[in-house]
Design an enzyme around this catalytic site. Structure first.
Site, PDB file in Angstrom:
ATOM      1  CG  ASP A   1      39.794  41.153  28.699  1.00 26.13           C
ATOM      2  OD1 ASP A   1      39.219  42.284  28.672  1.00 26.13           O
ATOM      3  OD2 ASP A   1      41.045  41.098  28.164  1.00 26.13           O
TER       4      ASP A   1
ATOM      5  CE1 TYR B   1      43.774  40.157  36.482  1.00 26.10           C
ATOM      6  CE2 TYR B   1      45.767  42.042  37.165  1.00 26.10           C
ATOM      7  CZ  TYR B   1      44.069  41.666  36.222  1.00 26.10           C
ATOM      8  OH  TYR B   1      42.910  42.478  36.484  1.00 26.10           O
TER       9      TYR B   1
END
Length: 269
Positions: free
Chosen positions: A55, A111
């Protein structure tokens, strides 16, 4: 030949990784560099694939892209980096099979979220994170993006404190849109005593309980790496790694100075 590259970027200045019209994206810079160097003619003709979109504002250390090229000697980090801005760089490459798909061939993704470590009960966050491991329906931890299934499998979640910083590492087979950032929000709420583990268990049962939560800010999230097993022999480029390290050390110093300046500006003394 089909080539894969390990890609890093600072996502602050980009509207995400995926190409979009009329905005700055990571792929816009990558496609421009590969075309300028005549490594590819177009993403479509080169069968370009990417491990996954990130994003706006999200960073990466180990994003993976792959493409076909008849100039593999040019598709190496130090050459590709010559056409990239300082906030985007490649640092390793590999020859891969022609059927390699950077997204579909991935086994897992890693992540890391970094946030201020103040006022959290880390023990509660660690205990709560265990409830998220395994396969669950993460519909309450995502934004709808047309996925056919919202079931995902998490292999590992590690919560640790490093000075005044808290780091949350999440490893899973794949992730829904905003999933990691919403997991961070949930664990933070539990760490502050706003919610408890019973609530988290409910959140994993979207058929009987539905609640929307805000994702944690994008600037704290980094795609650390993508795992393909032992099938790829990566060749790291020491020069590109050193160059990126030097450039980012200057950026670190600047931000440290700016943090001190901002502290002075809000000081009441």
């Amino acid at each position: 030949m089909r080539v894969a590259l390990k890609l890093a970027y600072i996502g602050t200045e980009f509207h995400g990784s995926q190409i979009q019209p009329n905005v700055e994206t990571v792929e816009k810079e990558i496609f421009k560099a590969l075309r300028n160097l005549r490594i590819i003619e177009s993403p479509k003709s080169a069968n370009y694939t990417c491990a996954g979109r990130t994003d706006a504002g999200v960073h990466a250390l180990g994003q993976i892209i792959a493409f076909d090229t008849d100039k593999p000697n040019m598709a190496i980090p130090r050459i590709v980096n010559s056409e990239l801005p300082p906030t985007v760089w490649t640092w390793a490459h590999a020859e891969v099979p022609f059927d390699f798909d950077a997204r579909r061939s991935a086994i897992s993704r890693h992540y890391r979220y970094v946030m201020s470590g103040e006022d959290y009960d880390i023990s509660k966050m660690r205990e709560a994170s265990k409830l998220l491991l395994g396969t669950h329906d993460f519909e309450n931890f995502s934004r709808s993006n047309g996925e056919k299934s919202t079931f995902r499998t998490l292999e590992r979640i590690n919560v640790r404190v490093d000075g005044e910083i808290t780091k949350i590492d999440v490893v899973g087979n794949s992730f829904l849109w905003n999933m990691v950032r919403k997991i961070v929000t949930a664990l933070s709420m539990i760490g502050k005593g706003v919610r408890d583990t019973d609530w988290l268990i409910q959140m994993l049962n979207p058929e009987i309980y539905e609640e929307g939560i805000e994702p944690a800010p994008a600037y704290g999230l980094t795609l650390m790496g993508v795992n393909y097993g032992d099938n790829i022999e990566w060749i790291e480029d020491d020069y590109s790694i050193r160059r990126a390290s030097d450039q980012n050390y200057k950026r670190i110093l600047r931000h440290r100075v700016m943090a001190e300046v901002l502290g002075e500006l809000i000081s009441t003394e």
